[in-house]
Design a protein around this motif. Structure first.
Motif, PDB file in Angstrom:
ATOM      1  N   ARG A  46      74.001  61.515  31.414  1.00 29.66           N
ATOM      2  CA  ARG A  46      74.726  61.867  30.198  1.00 29.66           C
ATOM      3  C   ARG A  46      74.273  60.944  29.063  1.00 29.66           C
ATOM      4  O   ARG A  46      74.321  59.731  29.197  1.00 29.66           O
ATOM      5  CB  ARG A  46      76.237  61.718  30.420  1.00 29.66           C
ATOM      6  CG  ARG A  46      77.049  62.157  29.207  1.00 29.66           C
ATOM      7  CD  ARG A  46      78.538  62.140  29.491  1.00 29.66           C
ATOM      8  NE  ARG A  46      78.842  63.139  30.508  1.00 29.66           N
ATOM      9  CZ  ARG A  46      79.691  62.940  31.506  1.00 29.66           C
ATOM     10  NH1 ARG A  46      80.317  61.808  31.643  1.00 29.66           N
ATOM     11  NH2 ARG A  46      79.921  63.899  32.373  1.00 29.66           N
ATOM     12  N   THR A  47      73.833  61.566  27.967  1.00 23.32           N
ATOM     13  CA  THR A  47      73.465  60.803  26.774  1.00 23.32           C
ATOM     14  C   THR A  47      74.481  61.110  25.675  1.00 23.32           C
ATOM     15  O   THR A  47      75.333  61.983  25.840  1.00 23.32           O
ATOM     16  CB  THR A  47      72.051  61.186  26.281  1.00 23.32           C
ATOM     17  OG1 THR A  47      72.090  62.505  25.723  1.00 23.32           O
ATOM     18  CG2 THR A  47      71.021  61.122  27.406  1.00 23.32           C
ATOM     19  N   THR A  48      74.351  60.434  24.567  1.00 29.00           N
ATOM     20  CA  THR A  48      75.260  60.699  23.449  1.00 29.00           C
ATOM     21  C   THR A  48      75.041  62.087  22.867  1.00 29.00           C
ATOM     22  O   THR A  48      75.896  62.614  22.169  1.00 29.00           O
ATOM     23  CB  THR A  48      75.107  59.639  22.343  1.00 29.00           C
ATOM     24  OG1 THR A  48      73.739  59.608  21.927  1.00 29.00           O
ATOM     25  CG2 THR A  48      75.523  58.262  22.852  1.00 29.00           C
ATOM     26  N   ALA A  69      66.653  57.793  24.785  1.00 26.41           N
ATOM     27  CA  ALA A  69      67.976  58.308  24.447  1.00 26.41           C
ATOM     28  C   ALA A  69      69.026  57.235  24.686  1.00 26.41           C
ATOM     29  O   ALA A  69      68.868  56.365  25.542  1.00 26.41           O
ATOM     30  CB  ALA A  69      68.291  59.539  25.286  1.00 26.41           C
ATOM     31  N   ILE A  70      70.111  57.329  23.951  1.00 20.27           N
ATOM     32  CA  ILE A  70      71.247  56.428  24.140  1.00 20.27           C
ATOM     33  C   ILE A  70      72.099  56.988  25.262  1.00 20.27           C
ATOM     34  O   ILE A  70      72.513  58.149  25.231  1.00 20.27           O
ATOM     35  CB  ILE A  70      72.067  56.278  22.846  1.00 20.27           C
ATOM     36  CG1 ILE A  70      71.197  55.678  21.752  1.00 20.27           C
ATOM     37  CG2 ILE A  70      73.304  55.421  23.087  1.00 20.27           C
ATOM     38  CD1 ILE A  70      71.835  55.692  20.378  1.00 20.27           C
ATOM     39  N   LEU A  71      72.336  56.161  26.277  1.00 21.77           N
ATOM     40  CA  LEU A  71      73.105  56.561  27.449  1.00 21.77           C
ATOM     41  C   LEU A  71      74.592  56.488  27.135  1.00 21.77           C
ATOM     42  O   LEU A  71      75.081  55.502  26.596  1.00 21.77           O
ATOM     43  CB  LEU A  71      72.762  55.615  28.601  1.00 21.77           C
ATOM     44  CG  LEU A  71      73.221  55.970  29.995  1.00 21.77           C
ATOM     45  CD1 LEU A  71      72.504  57.231  30.477  1.00 21.77           C
ATOM     46  CD2 LEU A  71      72.936  54.818  30.941  1.00 21.77           C
ATOM     47  N   GLU A  92      77.183  52.821  29.058  1.00 26.21           N
ATOM     48  CA  GLU A  92      76.480  52.445  27.829  1.00 26.21           C
ATOM     49  C   GLU A  92      75.146  51.749  28.066  1.00 26.21           C
ATOM     50  O   GLU A  92      75.063  50.777  28.779  1.00 26.21           O
ATOM     51  CB  GLU A  92      77.371  51.532  26.977  1.00 26.21           C
ATOM     52  CG  GLU A  92      78.684  52.160  26.618  1.00 26.21           C
ATOM     53  CD  GLU A  92      79.652  51.141  26.045  1.00 26.21           C
ATOM     54  OE1 GLU A  92      79.374  49.929  26.104  1.00 26.21           O
ATOM     55  OE2 GLU A  92      80.692  51.564  25.548  1.00 26.21           O
ATOM     56  N   GLY A  93      74.135  52.293  27.442  1.00 21.59           N
ATOM     57  CA  GLY A  93      72.814  51.707  27.545  1.00 21.59           C
ATOM     58  C   GLY A  93      71.791  52.677  26.992  1.00 21.59           C
ATOM     59  O   GLY A  93      72.054  53.378  26.015  1.00 21.59           O
ATOM     60  N   ALA A 151      71.739  50.080  31.797  1.00 15.97           N
ATOM     61  CA  ALA A 151      73.142  50.211  31.411  1.00 15.97           C
ATOM     62  C   ALA A 151      73.798  48.831  31.322  1.00 15.97           C
ATOM     63  O   ALA A 151      73.391  47.900  32.021  1.00 15.97           O
ATOM     64  CB  ALA A 151      73.888  51.066  32.431  1.00 15.97           C
ATOM     65  N   ARG A 152      74.800  48.746  30.475  1.00 13.56           N
ATOM     66  CA  ARG A 152      75.580  47.497  30.382  1.00 13.56           C
ATOM     67  C   ARG A 152      76.178  47.179  31.737  1.00 13.56           C
ATOM     68  O   ARG A 152      76.189  46.047  32.190  1.00 13.56           O
ATOM     69  CB  ARG A 152      76.669  47.645  29.315  1.00 13.56           C
ATOM     70  CG  ARG A 152      77.552  46.405  29.170  1.00 13.56           C
ATOM     71  CD  ARG A 152      78.601  46.595  28.076  1.00 13.56           C
ATOM     72  NE  ARG A 152      79.351  47.819  28.147  1.00 13.56           N
ATOM     73  CZ  ARG A 152      80.383  48.049  28.964  1.00 13.56           C
ATOM     74  NH1 ARG A 152      80.762  47.128  29.826  1.00 13.56           N
ATOM     75  NH2 ARG A 152      81.025  49.202  28.941  1.00 13.56           N
ATOM     76  N   ASP A 153      76.668  48.219  32.403  1.00 13.25           N
ATOM     77  CA  ASP A 153      77.238  48.073  33.743  1.00 13.25           C
ATOM     78  C   ASP A 153      76.888  49.325  34.528  1.00 13.25           C
ATOM     79  O   ASP A 153      76.980  50.443  33.998  1.00 13.25           O
ATOM     80  CB  ASP A 153      78.756  47.906  33.654  1.00 13.25           C
ATOM     81  CG  ASP A 153      79.391  47.659  35.010  1.00 13.25           C
ATOM     82  OD1 ASP A 153      78.822  46.878  35.788  1.00 13.25           O
ATOM     83  OD2 ASP A 153      80.441  48.261  35.292  1.00 13.25           O
ATOM     84  N   ALA A 154      76.448  49.153  35.766  1.00 10.73           N
ATOM     85  CA  ALA A 154      76.120  50.306  36.631  1.00 10.73           C
ATOM     86  C   ALA A 154      76.352  49.927  38.080  1.00 10.73           C
ATOM     87  O   ALA A 154      76.119  48.785  38.468  1.00 10.73           O
ATOM     88  CB  ALA A 154      74.669  50.739  36.408  1.00 10.73           C
ATOM     89  N   GLN A 155      76.814  50.899  38.846  1.00 12.29           N
ATOM     90  CA  GLN A 155      76.992  50.696  40.278  1.00 12.29           C
ATOM     91  C   GLN A 155      76.861  52.012  41.014  1.00 12.29           C
ATOM     92  O   GLN A 155      77.220  53.066  40.483  1.00 12.29           O
ATOM     93  CB  GLN A 155      78.322  50.038  40.591  1.00 12.29           C
ATOM     94  CG  GLN A 155      79.520  50.824  40.115  1.00 12.29           C
ATOM     95  CD  GLN A 155      80.817  50.035  40.261  1.00 12.29           C
ATOM     96  OE1 GLN A 155      80.811  48.849  40.576  1.00 12.29           O
ATOM     97  NE2 GLN A 155      81.923  50.697  40.057  1.00 12.29           N
TER      98      GLN A 155
END
Length: 86
Positions: free
Chosen positions: A25-27, A42-44, A65-66, A79-83
Motif C-alpha cells: 500500500r502506497t499513499t 513511492a511513499i509507503l 510509513e516509509g 519502513a519506520r517499523d515493520a514486522q
C-alpha cells in the motif's frame, strides 16, 4: 526471472529473498509488482506488504510509513517499523 525483495525497518532486516510478486500500500493506493516492472519510487503507507515467493508460499508483513523502490527487478521496502505477521 524472479524479483529480489528486501523488507527492512529502521533497525533490522525483516525479510529478504526471491519472489514472484509483491503487493504493498502506497499513499497513491495499493500496487502490485511483478518482474519487469518499470522503475518506481513511492511513499509507503502503513499497512500490509504481501510477498508471494517463488513456488507460491506467501509472506505477510505489517509496515508503517516509509518508501518502496523498484529498479531492475529489485524491490526494496524501507519502513519506520515493520514486522512479519505470517
Amino acid at each position: 526471472m524472479p524479483l529480489q525483495v528486501s523488507v527492512v525497518s529502521a533497525d533490522q532486516q525483516v525479510w529478504s529473498g526471491e519472489a514472484e510478486m509483491v503487493v504493498a500500500r502506497t499513499t497513491e493506493g495499493e500496487i502490485g509488482i511483478l518482474a519487469g516492472h518499470t522503475p518506481l519510487l513511492a511513499i509507503l503507507a502503513s499497512g500490509e506488504v504481501r510477498v508471494t515467493q517463488v513456488g507460491g508460499r506467501k509472506i505477510t508483513a505489517d509496515a508503517a510509513e516509509g518508501f518502496l523502490s523498484v529498479e531492475h527487478d529489485v524491490v526494496t521496502i524501507v519502513a519506520r517499523d515493520a514486522q512479519l505477521t505470517s
